[in-house]
Design a protein around this motif. Structure first.
Motif, PDB file in Angstrom:
ATOM      1  N   THR A 122       0.815  -1.219   0.000  1.00  0.00           N
ATOM      2  CA  THR A 122       0.000   0.000   0.000  1.00  0.00           C
ATOM      3  C   THR A 122       0.848   1.268   0.000  1.00  0.00           C
ATOM      4  OG1 THR A 122      -1.725  -1.188   1.203  1.00  0.00           O
ATOM      5  CG2 THR A 122      -1.879   1.199   1.169  1.00  0.00           C
ATOM      6  N   GLN A 131       0.267   8.213 -13.762  1.00  0.00           N
ATOM      7  CA  GLN A 131      -1.151   7.864 -13.753  1.00  0.00           C
ATOM      8  C   GLN A 131      -1.339   6.352 -13.744  1.00  0.00           C
ATOM      9  OE1 GLN A 131      -3.419   9.506 -16.987  1.00  0.00           O
ATOM     10  NE2 GLN A 131      -5.333   8.629 -16.274  1.00  0.00           N
ATOM     11  N   VAL A 170      -0.584   5.048 -10.288  1.00  0.00           N
ATOM     12  CA  VAL A 170      -1.675   5.347  -9.348  1.00  0.00           C
ATOM     13  C   VAL A 170      -2.806   4.355  -9.538  1.00  0.00           C
ATOM     14  CG1 VAL A 170      -3.500   7.017  -8.813  1.00  0.00           C
ATOM     15  CG2 VAL A 170      -1.137   7.789  -9.024  1.00  0.00           C
ATOM     16  N   GLU A 171      -3.171   4.097 -10.789  1.00  0.00           N
ATOM     17  CA  GLU A 171      -4.253   3.148 -11.062  1.00  0.00           C
ATOM     18  C   GLU A 171      -3.904   1.745 -10.563  1.00  0.00           C
ATOM     19  OE1 GLU A 171      -4.861   3.542 -15.274  1.00  0.00           O
ATOM     20  OE2 GLU A 171      -5.803   5.516 -15.051  1.00  0.00           O
ATOM     21  N   ASN A 212      -1.727   0.924  -8.215  1.00  0.00           N
ATOM     22  CA  ASN A 212      -1.626   0.911  -6.761  1.00  0.00           C
ATOM     23  C   ASN A 212      -2.995   1.029  -6.095  1.00  0.00           C
ATOM     24  OD1 ASN A 212       1.162   0.583  -6.747  1.00  0.00           O
ATOM     25  ND2 ASN A 212       1.485   2.769  -7.026  1.00  0.00           N
ATOM     26  N   THR A 213      -3.898   1.747  -6.719  1.00  0.00           N
ATOM     27  CA  THR A 213      -5.261   1.833  -6.202  1.00  0.00           C
ATOM     28  C   THR A 213      -5.917   0.460  -6.255  1.00  0.00           C
ATOM     29  OG1 THR A 213      -5.454   4.131  -6.914  1.00  0.00           O
ATOM     30  CG2 THR A 213      -7.505   2.952  -6.489  1.00  0.00           C
ATOM     31  N   GLN A 214      -5.689  -0.250  -7.358  1.00  0.00           N
ATOM     32  CA  GLN A 214      -6.239  -1.599  -7.490  1.00  0.00           C
ATOM     33  C   GLN A 214      -5.631  -2.541  -6.474  1.00  0.00           C
ATOM     34  OE1 GLN A 214      -8.822  -2.547  -9.500  1.00  0.00           O
ATOM     35  NE2 GLN A 214      -8.701  -4.408  -8.275  1.00  0.00           N
ATOM     36  N   ALA A 250      -4.393  -1.721  -3.572  1.00  0.00           N
ATOM     37  CA  ALA A 250      -4.916  -1.363  -2.252  1.00  0.00           C
ATOM     38  C   ALA A 250      -6.331  -1.895  -2.069  1.00  0.00           C
ATOM     39  CB  ALA A 250      -4.886   0.156  -2.074  1.00  0.00           C
ATOM     40  N   ALA A 251      -7.133  -1.802  -3.106  1.00  0.00           N
ATOM     41  CA  ALA A 251      -8.496  -2.320  -3.038  1.00  0.00           C
ATOM     42  C   ALA A 251      -8.489  -3.828  -2.838  1.00  0.00           C
ATOM     43  CB  ALA A 251      -9.271  -1.947  -4.297  1.00  0.00           C
TER      44      ALA A 251
END
Length: 118
Positions: free
Chosen positions: A15, A102, A105-106, A108-110, A112-113
């Motif tokens: 994360t 970008q 970020v996408e 890493n967001t996935q 983290a989810a």
């Protein structure tokens, strides 16, 4: 207890640490390319200036003055082309960095989810 600590460590790594490392590497690459482009441009502009100064220092008569003026026009044209090319290069470097950022970020967001779902 150890399993919980291990899971927490893995979540913290995925994360925070891994995304920060990825971003730092991308930023470092960006700044390295940007500084290289700026140094190349500065060197080229300096070379143009020195060459043109030498041309003007060689003026000894009206014919030399005419040749220096003609040279000045060529150098001005070359300079504008160089500035245009350098601007395009910096824009390309910046766009590449923005796209990589970008994408990171996408991703890493996935991640983290996905980590939260576990």
């Amino acid at each position: 207890m150890m399993k919980t600590l291990e899971n927490t460590t893995q979540q913290f790594e995925s994360t925070f640490v891994s995304p920060m490392r990825s971003y730092t590497l991308a930023a470092l690459d960006y700044y390295e390319k940007l500084m290289g482009a700026q140094i190349d441009a500065a060197r080229a502009y300096s070379d143009m200036t020195i060459a043109q100064t030498r041309t003007w220092l060689d003026v000894k008569d009206a014919d030399g003055f005419k040749k220096a003026l003609e040279s000045q026009q060529r150098v001005a044209s070359d300079f504008m082309e160089r500035v245009k090319g350098d601007s395009e290069k910096v824009t390309s470097i910046s766009q590449s960095f923005a796209q990589k950022s970008q994408q990171a970020v996408e991703e890493n967001t996935q991640k983290a989810a996905d980590a939260v779902k576990q």
